[in-house]
Write a protein that holds these residues in place. Structure first.
Motif, PDB file in Angstrom:
ATOM      1  N   GLY A 321      30.747  42.368  34.497  1.00  0.00           N
ATOM      2  CA  GLY A 321      30.823  41.161  33.375  1.00  0.00           C
ATOM      3  C   GLY A 321      32.017  40.235  33.758  1.00  0.00           C
ATOM      4  O   GLY A 321      32.502  40.337  34.712  1.00  0.00           O
ATOM      5  N   PRO A 322      32.049  38.869  33.228  1.00  0.00           N
ATOM      6  CA  PRO A 322      33.120  38.062  33.442  1.00  0.00           C
ATOM      7  C   PRO A 322      34.465  38.564  32.927  1.00  0.00           C
ATOM      8  O   PRO A 322      34.733  39.460  32.282  1.00  0.00           O
ATOM      9  CB  PRO A 322      32.504  36.969  32.871  1.00  0.00           C
ATOM     10  CG  PRO A 322      31.937  37.438  31.749  1.00  0.00           C
ATOM     11  CD  PRO A 322      31.146  38.559  32.088  1.00  0.00           C
ATOM     12  N   THR A 323      35.380  37.430  33.424  1.00  0.00           N
ATOM     13  CA  THR A 323      36.659  37.940  32.996  1.00  0.00           C
ATOM     14  C   THR A 323      36.710  38.067  31.429  1.00  0.00           C
ATOM     15  O   THR A 323      36.333  37.279  30.758  1.00  0.00           O
ATOM     16  CB  THR A 323      37.568  36.801  33.489  1.00  0.00           C
ATOM     17  OG1 THR A 323      37.703  36.967  34.946  1.00  0.00           O
ATOM     18  CG2 THR A 323      39.111  37.121  33.082  1.00  0.00           C
ATOM     19  N   GLY A 324      37.517  38.882  30.658  1.00  0.00           N
ATOM     20  CA  GLY A 324      37.735  39.030  29.341  1.00  0.00           C
ATOM     21  C   GLY A 324      36.642  39.746  28.649  1.00  0.00           C
ATOM     22  O   GLY A 324      36.357  39.409  27.511  1.00  0.00           O
ATOM     23  N   SER A 325      35.637  40.388  29.405  1.00  0.00           N
ATOM     24  CA  SER A 325      34.363  41.053  28.795  1.00  0.00           C
ATOM     25  C   SER A 325      34.815  42.443  28.288  1.00  0.00           C
ATOM     26  O   SER A 325      33.613  42.884  27.768  1.00  0.00           O
ATOM     27  CB  SER A 325      33.252  40.708  29.366  1.00  0.00           C
ATOM     28  OG  SER A 325      33.476  41.341  30.985  1.00  0.00           O
ATOM     29  N   GLY A 326      35.969  42.914  28.458  1.00  0.00           N
ATOM     30  CA  GLY A 326      36.352  44.376  28.253  1.00  0.00           C
ATOM     31  C   GLY A 326      35.890  45.359  29.095  1.00  0.00           C
ATOM     32  O   GLY A 326      36.048  46.719  28.918  1.00  0.00           O
ATOM     33  N   LYS A 327      35.892  45.000  30.494  1.00  0.00           N
ATOM     34  CA  LYS A 327      35.581  45.954  31.337  1.00  0.00           C
ATOM     35  C   LYS A 327      36.627  46.982  31.681  1.00  0.00           C
ATOM     36  O   LYS A 327      36.424  48.237  31.644  1.00  0.00           O
ATOM     37  CB  LYS A 327      35.369  45.287  32.737  1.00  0.00           C
ATOM     38  CG  LYS A 327      34.075  44.252  32.800  1.00  0.00           C
ATOM     39  CD  LYS A 327      33.814  43.666  34.280  1.00  0.00           C
ATOM     40  CE  LYS A 327      35.166  42.996  34.783  1.00  0.00           C
ATOM     41  NZ  LYS A 327      35.386  41.562  34.078  1.00  0.00           N
ATOM     42  N   THR A 328      38.119  46.389  31.520  1.00  0.00           N
ATOM     43  CA  THR A 328      39.154  47.490  31.838  1.00  0.00           C
ATOM     44  C   THR A 328      39.203  48.506  30.720  1.00  0.00           C
ATOM     45  O   THR A 328      39.136  49.680  31.006  1.00  0.00           O
ATOM     46  CB  THR A 328      40.249  46.536  32.067  1.00  0.00           C
ATOM     47  OG1 THR A 328      40.357  45.740  33.099  1.00  0.00           O
ATOM     48  CG2 THR A 328      41.502  47.688  32.093  1.00  0.00           C
ATOM     49  N   THR A 329      38.993  48.038  29.306  1.00  0.00           N
ATOM     50  CA  THR A 329      39.009  48.840  28.236  1.00  0.00           C
ATOM     51  C   THR A 329      37.866  49.946  28.547  1.00  0.00           C
ATOM     52  O   THR A 329      37.963  51.181  28.161  1.00  0.00           O
ATOM     53  CB  THR A 329      38.915  48.178  27.048  1.00  0.00           C
ATOM     54  OG1 THR A 329      39.879  47.200  26.896  1.00  0.00           O
ATOM     55  CG2 THR A 329      38.709  49.140  25.978  1.00  0.00           C
ATOM     56  N   THR A 413      34.372  51.661  38.789  1.00  0.00           N
ATOM     57  CA  THR A 413      35.153  50.262  39.307  1.00  0.00           C
ATOM     58  C   THR A 413      34.256  49.208  38.726  1.00  0.00           C
ATOM     59  O   THR A 413      33.379  49.333  37.730  1.00  0.00           O
ATOM     60  CB  THR A 413      34.578  50.118  40.871  1.00  0.00           C
ATOM     61  OG1 THR A 413      35.384  48.988  41.097  1.00  0.00           O
ATOM     62  CG2 THR A 413      33.075  50.191  41.212  1.00  0.00           C
ATOM     63  N   SER A 414      34.728  48.061  38.835  1.00  0.00           N
ATOM     64  CA  SER A 414      34.179  46.752  38.028  1.00  0.00           C
ATOM     65  C   SER A 414      33.933  45.832  39.074  1.00  0.00           C
ATOM     66  O   SER A 414      34.288  45.633  40.049  1.00  0.00           O
ATOM     67  CB  SER A 414      35.386  46.217  37.116  1.00  0.00           C
ATOM     68  OG  SER A 414      36.040  45.665  37.639  1.00  0.00           O
ATOM     69  N   LEU A 415      33.178  45.142  38.712  1.00  0.00           N
ATOM     70  CA  LEU A 415      32.676  43.661  39.403  1.00  0.00           C
ATOM     71  C   LEU A 415      32.382  42.593  38.494  1.00  0.00           C
ATOM     72  O   LEU A 415      31.986  42.647  37.406  1.00  0.00           O
ATOM     73  CB  LEU A 415      31.190  44.073  40.095  1.00  0.00           C
ATOM     74  CG  LEU A 415      31.183  44.869  41.540  1.00  0.00           C
ATOM     75  CD1 LEU A 415      29.600  44.919  41.872  1.00  0.00           C
ATOM     76  CD2 LEU A 415      31.631  44.022  42.517  1.00  0.00           C
ATOM     77  N   HIS A 416      32.683  41.479  39.042  1.00  0.00           N
ATOM     78  CA  HIS A 416      32.443  40.107  38.401  1.00  0.00           C
ATOM     79  C   HIS A 416      30.833  39.592  38.826  1.00  0.00           C
ATOM     80  O   HIS A 416      30.867  39.131  39.697  1.00  0.00           O
ATOM     81  CB  HIS A 416      33.478  39.212  38.861  1.00  0.00           C
ATOM     82  CG  HIS A 416      34.928  39.285  38.335  1.00  0.00           C
ATOM     83  ND1 HIS A 416      34.919  38.968  36.896  1.00  0.00           N
ATOM     84  CD2 HIS A 416      35.741  40.003  38.938  1.00  0.00           C
ATOM     85  CE1 HIS A 416      36.478  39.391  36.827  1.00  0.00           C
ATOM     86  NE2 HIS A 416      36.930  39.797  37.748  1.00  0.00           N
ATOM     87  N   THR A 417      29.927  39.934  37.743  1.00  0.00           N
ATOM     88  CA  THR A 417      28.512  39.380  37.954  1.00  0.00           C
ATOM     89  C   THR A 417      28.329  39.261  36.382  1.00  0.00           C
ATOM     90  O   THR A 417      28.795  39.541  35.474  1.00  0.00           O
ATOM     91  CB  THR A 417      27.705  40.335  38.626  1.00  0.00           C
ATOM     92  OG1 THR A 417      27.635  41.710  37.920  1.00  0.00           O
ATOM     93  CG2 THR A 417      28.038  40.835  39.934  1.00  0.00           C
TER      94      THR A 417
END
Length: 560
Positions: A321-329, A413-417
């Motif tokens: 998801g983009p920045t600020g979409s809650g991926k880290t949480t 892990t996370s990705l910006h897509t």
């Protein structure tokens, strides 16, 4: 009163069960009401009975403030800013000590903070928070009044503070002046109370703007005089232990502060601009971030899938998801779920946002060569079971993550897509061999955060046909379903929205998907096959939230 502290207290006292604790937490997050009011509404304990119980267990008196007298001498013992910041109301005073009622008496740190602020021994009495808060507002003014009062004071002193010099010594002196210190502390306290995720300090040619980001949207507060930009920004840099003399290159730092006994971290980023340094504070308030996987609000099928996937012995699970979409949480919630005494978990992050007990966390330092890839290589010699890679940014990191998976580790892990199927194409674009992706990838969770309608001003309405058509609906599809919007009230700052929730799409990498990945199929083909296999798209999950009355059509259109 702090929700987590009070619920933990009631669990220790055996007043509530674990399932009731979860219900209370969910209701507090959903409604935004004071936790003591929710406990009363649930029929567990009235506010009076709750506070009397706390008083008995702490061995301090319970008082009724309706008959109390507040003289100017008594009120002057606690400065207005301190009273508002700590929710502290003075009840009695003598030469050596001060007696106060706190709106959050379970926060032990508050008494220590008050002792330091008033320079007296502080004694506690218990009273109903519903009595304390109105009295603090009545005698000390609201938080906005505090900001306005400080601004008028600063306007009068602007020339004096700003003219103390532009050399390093003068800047340091003005940054440490009492009005500037007080003003910056008030802005930070107000941001934390508003549950803002970021605070922006932005100097322009003729003005100095301060904006908060709440629920993903920016709101501007009353701007201070332009001349105060340098001392205010310098004060923040002093708090973050940054070099105040260096204003030509970006700097990063961290501030740790305490508000009403809650430990709050602020990540500081400075950026040199045409008209001075722009500063952004990222607010990391542990008390408002619930890292319980069950509380993320994922649909049941996705929640069950995540639980099964994160228990697998190896493979890769990606949140996108983009920045600020809650991926880290989401990722933190996953590793918290699997964190047990028999599991070794290592994380590499940039930066480490929240410290998790029992988990070894590594901060990336590019300047000294500690990259994601280098940390990952070292991880493989540390005998981990699960590995969290904050973000897969390059081919080297992706290759080592895949190698880790192939050698018997579960990698999160996370990705910006933009969506879940796009993660496969992104990895191939990085240079990862498709057959390796097909062999190791277990699933991809795409997500967005959308604003929820304010429960206090929620209003039904009939959407137009053109608005329905934008989300692919017709009057026939809608039937007798109800639609809502927020008309705007004080609780939601007249926005109609309060709080956020996630919408999700899950790409389960089944055999047909693995074959398409190996064949280097484009994203659109993988997406279509995933939908055929039962994937719910972000737009479809957004429609579910609209029909459940949780959000608006406009909000879903904005994010999908």
């Amino acid at each position: 009163m702090d929700t987590h502290l009070l619920i933990s207290y009631l669990r220790e006292q055996n007043v509530i069960r674990e399932d009731q604790a979860t219900e209370l937490m969910d209701e507090a997050e959903r409604s935004g009401k004071p936790i003591e009011q929710i406990i009363s509404n649930f029929g567990i304990l009235s506010e009076q009975a709750l506070m009397q119980r706390i008083a008995t267990s702490m061995g301090v008196p319970f008082v009724d403030l309706s008959a109390a007298t507040f003289t100017p001498e008594l009120l002057s013992c606690v400065p207005p800013h301190t009273a508002r910041l700590h929710g502290a109301l003075p009840v009695a005073v003598d030469a050596q000590s001060l007696t106060v009622a706190l709106n959050d008496p379970l926060n032990a740190q508050t008494i220590d903070d008050l002792r330091w602020a008033v320079n007296k021994d502080v004694h506690l009495v218990i009273a109903n928070p519903s009595q304390i808060d109105p009295l603090i507002t009545q005698y000390y003014g609201s938080e906005q009044a505090s900001v306005d009062e400080l601004l008028s004071q600063l306007a009068g002193e602007a020339h004096q503070v700003a003219d103390s010099g532009t050399d390093d010594l003068g800047i340091s002196s003005s940054a440490s002046s009492a009005p500037i210190v007080k003003y910056v502390n008030t802005i930070i306290a107000k941001a934390i109370q508003a549950q803002a995720s970021d605070v922006h300090f932005e100097p322009f040619e003729k003005e100095f703007k301060i904006r908060y980001r709440v629920d993903g949207a920016l709101y501007e507060m009353a701007p201070p005089p332009k001349r105060l930009a340098l001392p205010v920004i310098s004060r923040i840099k002093v708090m973050a232990s940054l070099n105040i003399a260096e204003r030509r290159i970006p700097q990063d730092g961290r501030i740790q502060t305490s508000l009403a006994g809650r430990q709050v971290d602020l990540r500081v980023s400075t950026l040199p601009t045409q008209h001075g340094e722009s500063v952004v504070l990222r607010v990391l308030d542990r008390s408002v971030v619930n890292l319980d996987l069950a509380s993320l609000g994922t649909p049941d099928a996705i929640y069950k899938y995540i639980l099964e996937t994160i228990q697998k012995p190896h493979g890769i699970f990606i949140v996108t998801g983009p920045t600020g979409s809650g991926k880290t949480t989401t990722l933190y919630s996953c590793i918290k779920q699997i964190n047990s005494i028999d599991t070794k978990i290592l994380t590499v992050e940039d930066p480490v946002e929240y410290e998790l007990e029992g988990i070894q966390q590594v901060q990336v330092h590019e300047s000294i060569g500690l990259t994601f890839a280098r940390a990952l290589r070292a991880f493989l010699r540390q005998d981990p079971d699960r590995i969290l890679v904050g973000e897969t940014r390059d081919l080297e990191t992706a290759q080592i993550a895949i190698q880790s998976s192939l050698t018997g580790h579960l990698v999160l892990t996370s990705l910006h897509t933009n969506d879940a199927p796009g993660a496969v194409t992104r990895l191939i674009d990085m240079g990862v061999e498709p057959f390796l992706i097909a062999a190791t990838l277990e699933g991809v969770l795409g997500q967005r955060l959308i604003r929820k309608i304010c429960s206090n001003c929620k209003t039904p309405y009939e959407p137009t046909e053109s608005l329905l058509a934008q989300v692919g609906l017709s009057a026939h599809d809608v039937g007798d379903k109800s639609f809502f919007y927020g008309s705007g009230c004080e609780q939601c700052n007249q926005t109609g929205y309060r709080g956020r929730k996630g919408i999700y799409e899950l790409l389960d990498v089944l055999e047909p998907i693995r074959q398409l990945i190996t064949a280097k199929a484009p994203t659109v083909v993988i997406r279509q096959k995933a939908i055929e296999l039962g994937m719910t798209t972000l737009r479809q999950d957004g429609l579910r939230c609209i029909f459940d009355g949780e959000t608006t059509i406009e909000e879903v259109l904005k994010y999908t």
